[in-house]
Design an enzyme around this catalytic site. Sequence first.
Site, PDB file in Angstrom:
ATOM      1  N   SER A 157     121.169  64.399 -54.967  1.00 25.14           N
ATOM      2  CA  SER A 157     122.149  64.499 -53.871  1.00 25.14           C
ATOM      3  C   SER A 157     122.814  65.864 -53.790  1.00 25.14           C
ATOM      4  CB  SER A 157     123.198  63.418 -54.034  1.00 25.14           C
ATOM      5  OG  SER A 157     122.598  62.218 -54.375  1.00 25.14           O
ATOM      6  N   ARG A 172     122.166  75.456 -53.879  1.00 23.08           N
ATOM      7  CA  ARG A 172     123.395  75.722 -54.628  1.00 23.08           C
ATOM      8  C   ARG A 172     123.981  74.387 -55.040  1.00 23.08           C
ATOM      9  NH1 ARG A 172     125.869  74.476 -49.832  1.00 23.08           N
ATOM     10  NH2 ARG A 172     124.158  75.008 -48.471  1.00 23.08           N
ATOM     11  N   ASP A 210     120.311  61.678 -50.932  1.00 21.13           N
ATOM     12  CA  ASP A 210     120.893  60.327 -50.848  1.00 21.13           C
ATOM     13  C   ASP A 210     121.059  59.848 -49.407  1.00 21.13           C
ATOM     14  OD1 ASP A 210     122.921  62.188 -50.484  1.00 21.13           O
ATOM     15  OD2 ASP A 210     124.338  61.257 -51.868  1.00 21.13           O
TER      16      ASP A 210
HETATM   17  C1  GLC Z   1     127.013  66.882 -51.113  1.00 25.91           C
HETATM   18  C2  GLC Z   1     125.554  67.270 -51.339  1.00 25.91           C
HETATM   19  C3  GLC Z   1     124.618  66.462 -50.444  1.00 25.91           C
HETATM   20  C4  GLC Z   1     124.910  64.973 -50.577  1.00 25.91           C
HETATM   21  C5  GLC Z   1     126.392  64.681 -50.366  1.00 25.91           C
HETATM   22  C6  GLC Z   1     126.729  63.211 -50.586  1.00 25.91           C
HETATM   23  O1  GLC Z   1     127.377  67.253 -49.833  1.00 25.91           O
HETATM   24  O2  GLC Z   1     125.387  68.649 -51.109  1.00 25.91           O
HETATM   25  O3  GLC Z   1     123.272  66.714 -50.761  1.00 25.91           O
HETATM   26  O4  GLC Z   1     124.140  64.264 -49.654  1.00 25.91           O
HETATM   27  O5  GLC Z   1     127.163  65.468 -51.266  1.00 25.91           O
HETATM   28  O6  GLC Z   1     126.392  62.802 -51.869  1.00 25.91           O
END
Ligand code: GLC
Length: 484
Positions: A157, A172, A210
């Site tokens: 995620s 990042r 996610d």
């Molecule tokens: C952050 C991450 C993203 C993820 C979100 C929710 O924004 O960068 O990839 O989907 O958190 O978990």
Amino acid sequence: MVHLGPKPPQHRKGTFTDVSPELLKKLAVLEKEFTVDGATLRKIVDHFITELDKGLSKTGGNIPMIPGWVMEYPTGEETGDYLAIDLGGTNLRVVLVKLLGGRKFDTTQSKFALPEHMRLAKSEELWAFIAECLKKFVEEVFPEGCKEVLPLGFTFSYPASQDRINEGVLQRWTKGWAIEGVEGKDVVPMLQEAIKKVDVPIEVVALINDTTGTLVASRYTDPEAKLGLIFGTGVNGAYYDIVKDIPKLEGKLEDDIPIESPMTINCEYGAFDNELVVLPRTKYDIQIDEESPRPGQQSFEKMNSGYYLGEILRIVLLDLAENEKIIFKDQDLSKLKKPYILDTSFPARIEEDPFENLSDVAELFQDVLGIQTTIPERKVIRRIAELIGERSARLSVCGIAAICKKRGYKTAHCAADGSVYEKYPDFKIRAAKSLRDIFEWPDDLKEDPIVIVPAEDGSGVGAAVIAALTEKRLKEGKSVGLKA
Ligand code: GLC
């Protein structure tokens, strides 16, 4: 207008007659700073649409808009056994998913707490930890050993670029993570290598955000599911776009991917408005950003996601106590000075206190911060928590509105998951109300046409369905990524 959606929140402001004039004056300022009215929401949504488009363009923009290489809508008839792991903000979850077809499934899962130091650990430590957890899990669910290689869907995620489905180059870290040696690299081979070392027959077939998992899992059971959303430690959304509407893919795809093909997009819209054109930031938001490991990034997420809500409350209170000297007189502020000491459950519990004298709040401040509060102080604290919670919900839905407007969805089920959506008091009610403020639906509608609904398990079922769709494509000899 009769709404069948969630009802507006109860008025909980209470009376503030016993609050000192100086504190009341400050509260009025905070009310103004943290309130995002309908007109501002609509302005934010307009800019959001521009930024979504920019992210899909050849030159790119703040919002990464990452193609996720899921190019089918699930039918609900996918079958088979799949492993799924989810490296979330606080846990590692390992799931065995049996897709049964007929929109049905079975899951067996284990959760492993991520040790606190892991957020800042060395790269090898992270992958070794995940591989060990996988080994433990597989030994438990297959005590006699497993005969075939298990396909694994890896829910990661964080913003990861994907030229194909089994790849994810971390752009990042977000949400306070900062493990060295991972940014700029493909995480799939690192995980696969660590799995090889512990000698379990697992092949990582798909890397999944996610939000994309949430979208696909929800679509597996509900054909009306058009968006997959996370309102949790971070905020983000995914949806299906069409290849021909994604300029940055032009000329880069194999011929077997038709221009009419659907394509999931992981927006990564936590990065919305990093250029700070429309976000109504307060001095507290600026402070959070400046003191974060990644200033200037995830500007939208820093104003509304679960990772930051407790921290926003902390620095507002510290400002009132230390700079303005209008609360917590003669109290020891040492704990309150500790960054991130208050997680999101703190403002959530403040809002949930059912007692007239806010005795739960009193206990919470005593236990967690060693601060004794007066009743007027507690009333003000509660109001500030409401302002932060309400602003979070109102900003959160701007991404939904922007995607729906961009894709021309007049109706949609927006499948949502995440701790803030699940647990933060009144989030669902406030979010539904904010969508009404944005869309200004006519009064004679019986139901809100665009509704946020609870998602299916994205990082378990979603990852499994995506792994199944990928296996099928590969068996049919179809491509799952950019032209080689
Ligand atoms: C952050 C991450 C993203 C993820 C979100 C929710 O924004 O960068 O990839 O989907 O958190 O978990």
